[in-house]
Design an enzyme around this catalytic site. Sequence first.
Site, PDB file in Angstrom:
ATOM      1  N   THR A  15      49.746  35.252  38.506  1.00 11.17           N
ATOM      2  CA  THR A  15      50.306  35.865  39.717  1.00 11.17           C
ATOM      3  C   THR A  15      49.464  37.032  40.189  1.00 11.17           C
ATOM      4  O   THR A  15      49.429  37.340  41.379  1.00 11.17           O
ATOM      5  CB  THR A  15      51.762  36.319  39.442  1.00 11.17           C
ATOM      6  OG1 THR A  15      52.544  35.150  39.229  1.00 11.17           O
ATOM      7  CG2 THR A  15      52.353  37.101  40.585  1.00 11.17           C
ATOM      8  N   SER A  35      49.540  30.411  34.220  1.00  5.15           N
ATOM      9  CA  SER A  35      49.426  30.452  32.753  1.00  5.15           C
ATOM     10  C   SER A  35      50.484  29.609  32.041  1.00  5.15           C
ATOM     11  O   SER A  35      50.377  29.387  30.843  1.00  5.15           O
ATOM     12  CB  SER A  35      49.452  31.890  32.232  1.00  5.15           C
ATOM     13  OG  SER A  35      50.758  32.398  32.137  1.00  5.15           O
ATOM     14  N   THR A  46      51.534  36.124  33.532  1.00  9.25           N
ATOM     15  CA  THR A  46      52.418  36.806  32.583  1.00  9.25           C
ATOM     16  C   THR A  46      53.106  35.834  31.620  1.00  9.25           C
ATOM     17  O   THR A  46      53.520  36.234  30.536  1.00  9.25           O
ATOM     18  CB  THR A  46      53.530  37.587  33.327  1.00  9.25           C
ATOM     19  OG1 THR A  46      54.302  36.665  34.103  1.00  9.25           O
ATOM     20  CG2 THR A  46      52.964  38.685  34.196  1.00  9.25           C
ATOM     21  N   ASP A  47      53.216  34.553  32.022  1.00  4.77           N
ATOM     22  CA  ASP A  47      54.128  33.673  31.284  1.00  4.77           C
ATOM     23  C   ASP A  47      53.676  33.344  29.860  1.00  4.77           C
ATOM     24  O   ASP A  47      54.523  33.145  28.984  1.00  4.77           O
ATOM     25  CB  ASP A  47      54.371  32.384  32.084  1.00  4.77           C
ATOM     26  CG  ASP A  47      55.302  32.644  33.269  1.00  4.77           C
ATOM     27  OD1 ASP A  47      56.033  33.656  33.234  1.00  4.77           O
ATOM     28  OD2 ASP A  47      55.298  31.853  34.220  1.00  4.77           O
TER      29      ASP A  47
HETATM   30  C1  SIN Z   1      51.598  32.758  35.442  1.00  5.45           C
HETATM   31  O1  SIN Z   1      52.001  33.042  34.308  1.00  5.45           O
HETATM   32  O2  SIN Z   1      50.440  32.361  35.659  1.00  5.45           O
HETATM   33  C2  SIN Z   1      52.510  32.845  36.602  1.00  5.45           C
HETATM   34  C3  SIN Z   1      53.520  33.904  36.482  1.00  5.45           C
HETATM   35  C4  SIN Z   1      52.949  35.281  36.423  1.00  5.45           C
HETATM   36  O3  SIN Z   1      51.761  35.542  36.330  1.00  5.45           O
HETATM   37  O4  SIN Z   1      53.809  36.207  36.496  1.00  5.45           O
END
Ligand code: SIN
Length: 305
Positions: A7, A53, A86-87
């Site tokens: 993100t 991710s 973040t995931d």
């Molecule tokens: C991801 O993990 O690539 C999408 C969600 C995020 O980055 O918060």
Amino acid sequence: MLGTGGTIAGTTSDAGENLGYRAGEIGVAGLVSAVAPLARFALEAEQVAQIDSKDMSHAVWRELVLRCAHHLARPEVAGIVVTHGTDTLEETAWFLQRALAPLKPLVLTAAMRPANALQADGPQNLLDAVTVACTAGARGVLVVMAGAVHGAADVRKLHSYRIDAFGSGEAGPVAVIEEGRLRCFRAWPNDAALLPWAALEVDAAAWPRVEIVFSHAGVGPALVEALVAQGVRGLVVAATGNGSVHVQLDVALQAAQRAGVRVLRSTRCAFGAVVDNDPQAWPSAGALTPVKARIELMLELMRLA
Ligand code: SIN
């Protein structure tokens, strides 16, 4: 700076409503050039992947660990920043710590809001991450989010939406960053590497398969039996409470062990460790979450190969 997507590099077609969201749209060089204060740092940008991710793969991890190892070995490089979603951030962080145990700071950062959102958190996270990567004496794999610096072993995504989404549980963060200055609370991560990183150069398809099974009400042996039939090499059991395993699952795991499968026990609790006081019980992954215990077992199996 190594980019992998997420993100932090994501866009939305409506900055107010976050509609039409797409992860990993902007290249890492574009992220750097959008943050004016980064101009005072000597930065190189390299794109390793451009993914959401949730789709992180061993093939991307392989590429990432090789690029990190390459840059860490350059004497002129003070530290590395990896932009990530973040995931699965905490998984990549633990994988890199146990693969590289870097003596320089290897800092992962991310964002909870896309780059063009009204409340984009990526630019400040990126600046903070670079600040940490340039800090003399810093070492190990770190995660910088929302003004906090977390160690790879403890960090965990705790909230699905809030900007301050990460925490280090009972251990707490390693440091906070305030106005570009670090206030440290405890030592930098120094968990050892589990194997020489060059062992990860083999095709990722050849990495040992390790899966996670949950101990839950009504669980039976079917999933474990199917995984053993497919040739799984290791099983992490996400156990209840202090590592207790449903009797039906336990019987299936014992059969799996007799078939040569390694079993490691973690807890599905949000906080706390599997406090190992029974020598007959499955080996404990301590305070590692099931997803980090999976990495631990996979690298351990590679080390033994
Ligand atoms: C991801 O993990 O690539 C999408 C969600 C995020 O980055 O918060």
